[in-house]
Write an enzyme that holds these catalytic residues in place. Structure first.
Site, PDB file in Angstrom:
ATOM      1  N   GLY A  25       0.788  -1.268  -0.036  1.00 50.31           N
ATOM      2  CA  GLY A  25       0.049   0.082  -0.062  1.00 50.31           C
ATOM      3  C   GLY A  25       0.855   1.103  -0.071  1.00 50.31           C
ATOM      4  N   CYS A  54       4.267  -8.769   1.612  1.00 50.73           N
ATOM      5  CA  CYS A  54       4.024  -9.472   0.191  1.00 50.73           C
ATOM      6  C   CYS A  54       5.233 -10.058  -0.211  1.00 50.73           C
ATOM      7  CB  CYS A  54       3.155  -8.549  -0.493  1.00 50.73           C
ATOM      8  SG  CYS A  54       2.850  -9.333  -2.238  1.00 50.73           S
ATOM      9  N   CYS A  67       3.246 -13.499   0.296  1.00 50.16           N
ATOM     10  CA  CYS A  67       2.727 -13.901  -0.897  1.00 50.16           C
ATOM     11  C   CYS A  67       3.663 -14.386  -1.838  1.00 50.16           C
ATOM     12  CB  CYS A  67       1.787 -12.863  -1.917  1.00 50.16           C
ATOM     13  SG  CYS A  67       1.335 -11.618  -0.936  1.00 50.16           S
ATOM     14  N   LYS A  98       6.194 -17.221  -0.383  1.00 46.39           N
ATOM     15  CA  LYS A  98       5.132 -18.366  -0.033  1.00 46.39           C
ATOM     16  C   LYS A  98       4.928 -19.152  -1.357  1.00 46.39           C
ATOM     17  CE  LYS A  98       0.945 -17.813  -0.570  1.00 46.39           C
ATOM     18  NZ  LYS A  98      -0.461 -17.148  -0.212  1.00 46.39           N
ATOM     19  N   TYR A 153      -5.897 -19.435   6.048  1.00 43.93           N
ATOM     20  CA  TYR A 153      -5.179 -19.634   4.755  1.00 43.93           C
ATOM     21  C   TYR A 153      -3.618 -19.871   4.926  1.00 43.93           C
ATOM     22  CZ  TYR A 153      -3.503 -14.937   3.507  1.00 43.93           C
ATOM     23  OH  TYR A 153      -2.846 -13.688   3.299  1.00 43.93           O
ATOM     24  N   GLU A 168      -1.799 -23.442   4.004  1.00 47.66           N
ATOM     25  CA  GLU A 168      -0.710 -23.237   2.700  1.00 47.66           C
ATOM     26  C   GLU A 168       0.522 -23.921   3.508  1.00 47.66           C
ATOM     27  OE1 GLU A 168      -2.415 -19.682   0.487  1.00 47.66           O
ATOM     28  OE2 GLU A 168      -1.101 -19.312   1.465  1.00 47.66           O
ATOM     29  N   ARG A 173      -8.659 -24.867  16.372  1.00 49.52           N
ATOM     30  CA  ARG A 173      -9.693 -24.797  17.517  1.00 49.52           C
ATOM     31  C   ARG A 173     -11.178 -24.849  17.014  1.00 49.52           C
ATOM     32  NH1 ARG A 173      -9.817 -18.291  19.453  1.00 49.52           N
ATOM     33  NH2 ARG A 173     -10.389 -17.762  17.360  1.00 49.52           N
ATOM     34  N   THR A 221      -2.837  -8.352  -0.711  1.00 46.60           N
ATOM     35  CA  THR A 221      -1.922  -7.225  -1.336  1.00 46.60           C
ATOM     36  C   THR A 221      -2.561  -6.601  -2.360  1.00 46.60           C
ATOM     37  OG1 THR A 221      -0.219  -8.404  -0.944  1.00 46.60           O
ATOM     38  CG2 THR A 221      -0.119  -7.310  -3.212  1.00 46.60           C
ATOM     39  N   HIS A 232     -12.533 -27.202 -24.990  1.00 45.43           N
ATOM     40  CA  HIS A 232     -12.308 -28.759 -24.703  1.00 45.43           C
ATOM     41  C   HIS A 232     -10.994 -29.173 -25.076  1.00 45.43           C
ATOM     42  CE1 HIS A 232     -13.605 -32.809 -23.969  1.00 45.43           C
ATOM     43  NE2 HIS A 232     -13.002 -32.955 -25.041  1.00 45.43           N
ATOM     44  N   GLU A 249     -13.995 -26.238 -18.495  1.00 42.76           N
ATOM     45  CA  GLU A 249     -15.253 -26.195 -19.265  1.00 42.76           C
ATOM     46  C   GLU A 249     -16.663 -26.619 -18.424  1.00 42.76           C
ATOM     47  OE1 GLU A 249     -15.320 -29.366 -22.550  1.00 42.76           O
ATOM     48  OE2 GLU A 249     -13.463 -30.206 -21.532  1.00 42.76           O
TER      49      GLU A 249
HETATM   50  C1  LIG Z   1       2.677 -15.803   4.808  1.00 40.84           C
HETATM   51  C2  LIG Z   1       1.730 -14.827   4.123  1.00 40.84           C
HETATM   52  C3  LIG Z   1       1.240 -14.985   2.938  1.00 40.84           C
HETATM   53  C4  LIG Z   1       0.455 -14.150   2.147  1.00 40.84           C
HETATM   54  N1  LIG Z   1       0.018 -14.597   0.999  1.00 40.84           N
HETATM   55  C5  LIG Z   1      -0.984 -13.642   0.414  1.00 40.84           C
HETATM   56  C6  LIG Z   1      -1.475 -13.696  -0.872  1.00 40.84           C
HETATM   57  O1  LIG Z   1      -1.181 -15.108  -1.262  1.00 40.84           O
HETATM   58  N2  LIG Z   1      -2.104 -12.941  -1.503  1.00 40.84           N
HETATM   59  C7  LIG Z   1      -2.271 -11.845  -1.122  1.00 40.84           C
HETATM   60  O2  LIG Z   1      -3.141 -11.089  -1.797  1.00 40.84           O
HETATM   61  N3  LIG Z   1      -1.858 -11.439   0.148  1.00 40.84           N
HETATM   62  C8  LIG Z   1      -1.158 -12.409   0.961  1.00 40.84           C
HETATM   63  N4  LIG Z   1      -0.631 -12.058   2.004  1.00 40.84           N
HETATM   64  C9  LIG Z   1      -1.047 -10.835   2.633  1.00 40.84           C
HETATM   65  C10 LIG Z   1      -0.277  -9.621   2.044  1.00 40.84           C
HETATM   66  O3  LIG Z   1       1.025  -9.782   2.225  1.00 40.84           O
HETATM   67  C11 LIG Z   1      -0.659  -8.333   2.969  1.00 40.84           C
HETATM   68  O4  LIG Z   1      -2.082  -7.992   2.955  1.00 40.84           O
HETATM   69  C12 LIG Z   1      -0.117  -6.909   2.393  1.00 40.84           C
HETATM   70  O5  LIG Z   1       1.455  -7.050   2.063  1.00 40.84           O
HETATM   71  C13 LIG Z   1      -0.404  -5.831   2.854  1.00 40.84           C
HETATM   72  O6  LIG Z   1       0.276  -4.461   2.440  1.00 40.84           O
HETATM   73  P1  LIG Z   1       0.294  -3.207   3.396  1.00 40.84           P
HETATM   74  O7  LIG Z   1       1.106  -2.405   2.494  1.00 40.84           O
HETATM   75  O8  LIG Z   1      -0.785  -3.002   4.313  1.00 40.84           O
HETATM   76  O9  LIG Z   1       1.599  -3.829   4.472  1.00 40.84           O
HETATM   77  P2  LIG Z   1       3.046  -4.455   4.383  1.00 40.84           P
HETATM   78  O10 LIG Z   1       3.249  -5.203   3.048  1.00 40.84           O
HETATM   79  O11 LIG Z   1       2.888  -5.355   5.517  1.00 40.84           O
HETATM   80  O12 LIG Z   1       3.939  -3.467   4.471  1.00 40.84           O
HETATM   81  C14 LIG Z   1       4.342  -2.458   5.646  1.00 40.84           C
HETATM   82  C15 LIG Z   1       5.594  -2.075   5.610  1.00 40.84           C
HETATM   83  O13 LIG Z   1       5.725  -1.117   6.922  1.00 40.84           O
HETATM   84  C16 LIG Z   1       6.990  -1.343   7.509  1.00 40.84           C
HETATM   85  N5  LIG Z   1       6.764  -0.438   8.671  1.00 40.84           N
HETATM   86  C17 LIG Z   1       6.067  -1.013   9.818  1.00 40.84           C
HETATM   87  N6  LIG Z   1       6.280  -0.280  10.812  1.00 40.84           N
HETATM   88  C18 LIG Z   1       6.970   0.861  10.225  1.00 40.84           C
HETATM   89  C19 LIG Z   1       7.479   2.068  10.905  1.00 40.84           C
HETATM   90  N7  LIG Z   1       6.820   2.489  12.220  1.00 40.84           N
HETATM   91  N8  LIG Z   1       8.335   2.774  10.174  1.00 40.84           N
HETATM   92  C20 LIG Z   1       8.619   2.234   8.906  1.00 40.84           C
HETATM   93  N9  LIG Z   1       8.235   1.441   8.332  1.00 40.84           N
HETATM   94  C21 LIG Z   1       7.373   0.505   8.973  1.00 40.84           C
HETATM   95  C22 LIG Z   1       7.187  -2.844   7.517  1.00 40.84           C
HETATM   96  O14 LIG Z   1       8.545  -3.201   7.659  1.00 40.84           O
HETATM   97  C23 LIG Z   1       6.554  -3.290   6.218  1.00 40.84           C
HETATM   98  O15 LIG Z   1       7.682  -3.156   5.092  1.00 40.84           O
HETATM   99  C24 LIG Z   1       0.019 -12.801   2.903  1.00 40.84           C
HETATM  100  C25 LIG Z   1       0.642 -12.490   4.381  1.00 40.84           C
HETATM  101  C26 LIG Z   1       1.365 -13.233   4.874  1.00 40.84           C
HETATM  102  C27 LIG Z   1       1.892 -12.918   6.033  1.00 40.84           C
END
Ligand SMILES: Cc1cc2nc3c(=O)[nH]c(=O)nc-3n(C[C@H](O)[C@H](O)[C@H](O)COP(=O)(O)OP(=O)(O)OC[C@H]3O[C@@H](n4cnc5c(N)ncnc54)[C@H](O)[C@@H]3O)c2cc1C
Length: 464
Positions: A18, A45, A50, A53, A182, A186, A203, A316, A441, A446
């Site tokens: 984000g 991610c 993601c 994984k 999930y 996974e 649980r 993500t 097919h 299909e």
């Molecule tokens: C094991 C696993 C598998 C996943 N698989 C999937 C999938 O298959 N498909 C999917 O869509 N989503 C998946 N997700 C979820 C996905 O990773 C998250 O939804 C996505 O990364 C969220 O993005 P974000 O920008 O909110 O946060 P993040 O990607 O978590 O980014 C936040 C960032 O902020 C940084 N940060 C935190 N606090 C501070 C601070 N105070 N100052 C500076 N930096 C800071 C962190 O280091 C991090 O880099 C998975 C998550 C996990 C844990």
């Protein structure tokens, strides 16, 4: 909506899905943007979610592919799996992607600050590495979340989470995983496919709450048939490290499981601890998530939050979409609410789940009449391979309008199918329009356009 008296027009905290998108888009519009990241660019991610994984999912699928090959005439020689090689290759790919993320932010013109950032006021941010305080007109909190460390569990300090699972020194011969979402499912499949003995403890009554019940049940059966031990309606009561370094995972039912690793996958917590939200006037909910309105605005008028930290839909593409909407709201004079309707999603289990729209149970509550089209069959590849696994496809149709309101697939490549089904369901296509589409097919897909008669109908929630 900018004020030149601040150091930056926009300050983004967090370089994940984000945050990076918000920073890039704003910088491309000519805004003065800084983005702080305390660990590695790309966020959960790319670095520990993601992407790594999915690479490990691919690795774990080879064991079944080798088995299946025999039915097609192949004899596969001696098989050997090298965990260290997989981890090293995966790490190299993650590093490459991290570099691309950084480069894209820089190319867009945003300033990268490799530091933890904390709020000290509605417009002030402290960079903890240098102790410097900077100011910004608008601030985006995009700090994501982290695995719940389960402090209430005696021995939780011995457990790993998904973070450590990506960096273990060796493949654990036996692993106990706590959780039924999930991520837990996974990883159970990943470790099993790579050769670990896996026990999944959850649980709840059935794994994967929120997914279609039929599909949850099918996956549970398939995992058990492979040899994954699933214990529902149970939990861990204690984890004890033994003198040999291995662990005893004590179950609430009284049983004790020996394991080389115990992994916790019981949900995620927002990264808002010590973030300074109170000082900046940003309200958190009881679980520590940032409270936002429909436009991602927090209780402080110039501070916004996107992604996992808001506990809306933790995926993500959703975090990215929220960031895109926010940029429209902030800089295009076009207040835009993120759209959470009909989000396709997958579980990269073996076999996979791909799903979009309403489950049968949700549709039964939402509509007076629901038609269910259901096909369970052996995919063609499983004939010669001798693999017993079946594929399940299900369309959930509003009986009154004949609109397809949900599509669920269990089987190979279900995630890929769900992305395409997402277009059809999002577009509000009717069952007739599915039927009018020519079958391709021979494919498994299909079936989705050749289920002419409903398998059953629900009236007032009851099957008739
Ligand atoms: C094991 C696993 C598998 C996943 N698989 C999937 C999938 O298959 N498909 C999917 O869509 N989503 C998946 N997700 C979820 C996905 O990773 C998250 O939804 C996505 O990364 C969220 O993005 P974000 O920008 O909110 O946060 P993040 O990607 O978590 O980014 C936040 C960032 O902020 C940084 N940060 C935190 N606090 C501070 C601070 N105070 N100052 C500076 N930096 C800071 C962190 O280091 C991090 O880099 C998975 C998550 C996990 C844990």
């Amino acid at each position: 909506m900018t004020d030149g008296s601040y150091d930056y027009d926009l300050f983004v905290i967090g370089g994940g899905s984000g945050g990076v998108r918000a920073a890039r888009r704003a910088a491309m519009l000519g805004k003065r943007v800084a983005i702080a990241e305390e660990y590695r660019f790309g966020g959960t991610c790319v670095i520990r979610g993601c992407v790594p994984k999915k690479l490990m999912v691919y690795a774990s699928q080879f064991s079944e592919s080798f088995e299946d090959a025999a039915g097609f005439g192949w004899s596969v020689g001696e098989r050997k799996f090298d965990w260290a090689q997989l981890i090293a290759n995966k790490d190299r790919e993650i590093e490459r992607l991290e570099g691309i993320y950084r480069a894209n932010v820089e190319k867009a013109g945003a300033q990268i600050l490799m530091s933890r950032a904390e709020l000290v006021g509605p417009h002030e941010i402290r960079l903890t590495d240098s102790g410097r305080t900077v100011t910004a007109d608008q601030i985006v909190i995009a700090v994501g979340g982290r695995a719940n460390p389960h402090p209430g569990l005696p021995g939780a300090e011995h457990c790993i989470t998904s973070n450590e699972a990506f960096h273990l020194k060796r493949l654990p011969p036996a692993i106990v995983i706590l959780g039924g979402g999930y991520i837990a499912v996974e990883f159970a499949n990943i470790f099993h496919g790579l050769g670990s003995q896996v026990t999944l403890v959850y649980r709840g009554k059935e794994i994967l709450q929120g997914f279609d019940d039929d599909i949850r049940h099918e996956l549970h059966q398939a995992m058990v048939a492979k040899g994954i031990d699933i214990r529902c309606e149970d939990t861990l009561s204690e984890v004890i490290q033994k003198p040999d370094g291995r662990f005893e995972a004590h179950l609430a039912c009284g049983e004790i499981l020996d394991a080389d690793e115990v992994m916790l996958a019981i949900g995620r917590k927002a990264n808002t601890e010590n973030l300074g939200c109170e000082a900046a006037g940003v309200t958190l909910d009881s679980r520590g998530a940032v409270v936002v309105d429909a436009y991602s605005r927090t209780s402080a008028p110039n501070i916004w939050a996107v992604g996992d930290v808001t506990h809306r839909l933790q995926l993500t593409p959703v975090a990215i979409h929220e960031a895109m909407c926010l940029i429209r709201t902030l800089y295009h004079d076009d207040p835009t609410e993120p759209d959470y309707d009909t989000v396709p999603t997958a579980v990269f289990s073996q076999p996979e789940i791909g799903t979009v729209g309403l489950t049968e149970a949700q549709a039964a509550k939402a509509f007076a009449n629901v038609d269910i089209y259901r096909a369970s069959f052996k995919p063609m590849k499983n004939t010669l391979s001798g693999r017993q696994e079946r594929m399940l496809m299900k369309l959930v149709v509003d009986g009154s309008t004949q609109r397809v309101v949900g599509a669920h697939v269990f089987g190979p490549d279900a995630g890929e199918l769900a992305q395409v089904l997402g277009v059809a369901v999002k577009a509000g296509l009717t069952k007739d329009q599915f039927d009018a589409t020519m079958a391709l097919h021979p494919t498994a897909a299909e079936e989705l356009v050749t289920m002419y008669e409903p398998s059953y109908r629900l009236e007032g929630g009851d099957r008739v």
